[in-house]
Design an enzyme around this catalytic site. Structure first.
Site, PDB file in Angstrom:
ATOM      1  N   HIS A  75      -3.332  -5.329   1.791  1.00  0.00           N
ATOM      2  CA  HIS A  75      -2.674  -5.547   3.094  1.00  0.00           C
ATOM      3  C   HIS A  75      -2.702  -7.017   3.517  1.00  0.00           C
ATOM      4  CE1 HIS A  75      -2.248  -1.324   4.480  1.00  0.00           C
ATOM      5  NE2 HIS A  75      -3.245  -1.119   3.650  1.00  0.00           N
ATOM      6  N   GLU A 131      -0.981  -8.397   5.721  1.00  0.00           N
ATOM      7  CA  GLU A 131      -0.747  -8.489   7.175  1.00  0.00           C
ATOM      8  C   GLU A 131      -2.044  -8.355   7.966  1.00  0.00           C
ATOM      9  OE1 GLU A 131      -0.346  -5.878   5.398  1.00  0.00           O
ATOM     10  OE2 GLU A 131      -0.746  -4.063   6.568  1.00  0.00           O
ATOM     11  N   CYS A 141       0.813  -1.216   0.000  1.00  0.00           N
ATOM     12  CA  CYS A 141       0.000   0.000   0.000  1.00  0.00           C
ATOM     13  C   CYS A 141       0.856   1.281   0.000  1.00  0.00           C
ATOM     14  CB  CYS A 141      -0.980  -0.069   1.158  1.00  0.00           C
ATOM     15  SG  CYS A 141      -2.469   0.843   0.828  1.00  0.00           S
TER      16      CYS A 141
HETATM   17  N1  GLN Z   1      -3.702   6.344   0.896  1.00  0.00           N
HETATM   18  C1  GLN Z   1      -2.411   6.098   1.439  1.00  0.00           C
HETATM   19  C2  GLN Z   1      -1.320   6.860   0.705  1.00  0.00           C
HETATM   20  O1  GLN Z   1      -1.579   7.448  -0.287  1.00  0.00           O
HETATM   21  C3  GLN Z   1      -2.092   4.609   1.421  1.00  0.00           C
HETATM   22  C4  GLN Z   1      -3.096   3.865   2.255  1.00  0.00           C
HETATM   23  C5  GLN Z   1      -2.562   2.648   2.951  1.00  0.00           C
HETATM   24  O2  GLN Z   1      -1.359   2.433   3.085  1.00  0.00           O
HETATM   25  N2  GLN Z   1      -3.459   1.839   3.452  1.00  0.00           N
HETATM   26  O3  GLN Z   1      -0.235   6.872   1.131  1.00  0.00           O
END
Ligand code: GLN
Length: 189
Positions: free
Chosen positions: A168, A170, A78
């Site tokens: 994710h 995890e 992410c």
């Molecule tokens: N929206 C976040 C970003 O742009 C990422 C979201 C997340 O890591 N769950 O950094």
């Protein structure tokens, strides 16, 4: 096998719990000196702009870039994927930039952007995916392997030692993606 977990911001505890469950030794990375001697690194989810700022302030951006370019295995989820990407479509600044893909932040929208689904991950199988204000990958350079797509959007890639995920792992009970990463670490040692 010592795995560094970047712990400047975001969901690093969950990553550690998963890695410990698999018997890996974890070290929380908050200073650049702690990068010495790690066999792999996890870049957790969180807020990529904040993480990027902190990495610059802590003088960790270039050391990390060099280590990854030299083959250090990395699992990025992410916000971690955003940190790793060479180009961020809707941001003027890139961060570590070692993964040759174009990523789009908050690609599913900011408010309603959280959902779960399952999809096939190459080399792993059908996998439960948790998306939280997630990015997706718009395009990849030659040599980047697409591991998974959801609704025609790329959500998992591998480029040699680098794995980037929109979702994710995890936050699930399914340890197979972390096992896949630890296997890459093992093979390098
Ligand atoms: N929206 C976040 C970003 O742009 C990422 C979201 C997340 O890591 N769950 O950094």
């Amino acid at each position: 096998m010592k795995i560094g977990v970047l712990a400047v911001q975001g969901a690093f505890i969950e990553q550690e719990m998963m890695l410990k469950k698999l018997g890996a030794d974890c070290v929380e990375i908050r200073q650049k000196e702690q990068l010495a001697g790690i066999d792999g690194i996890v870049l957790p989810g969180g807020e990529s702009t904040v993480q990027g700022q902190l990495l610059r302030k802590l003088d960790m951006l270039n050391p990390l870039k060099d280590m990854i370019k030299n083959g250090l295995p990395v699992l990025a989820t992410c916000a971690g994927l955003i940190l790793l990407s060479e180009t961020i479509e809707n941001d003027s600044l890139s961060h570590i930039g070692t993964l040759p893909v174009v990523v789009k932040r908050n690609a599913y929208g900011r408010q309603l952007g959280s959902f779960t689904t399952t999809a096939a991950v190459e080399g792993v199988g059908e996998y439960p995916m948790v998306f939280i204000r997630a990015p997706y990958i718009d395009s990849v350079a030659e040599g980047v392997k697409v591991l998974a797509t959801v609704d025609d959007h790329i959500v998992a890639v591998q480029y040699h030692n680098q794995i980037g995920l929109s979702f994710h792992p995890e936050l699930t009970e399914d340890t197979r993606i972390h096992e896949y990463f630890l296997q890459i670490v093992k093979e390098r040692n």
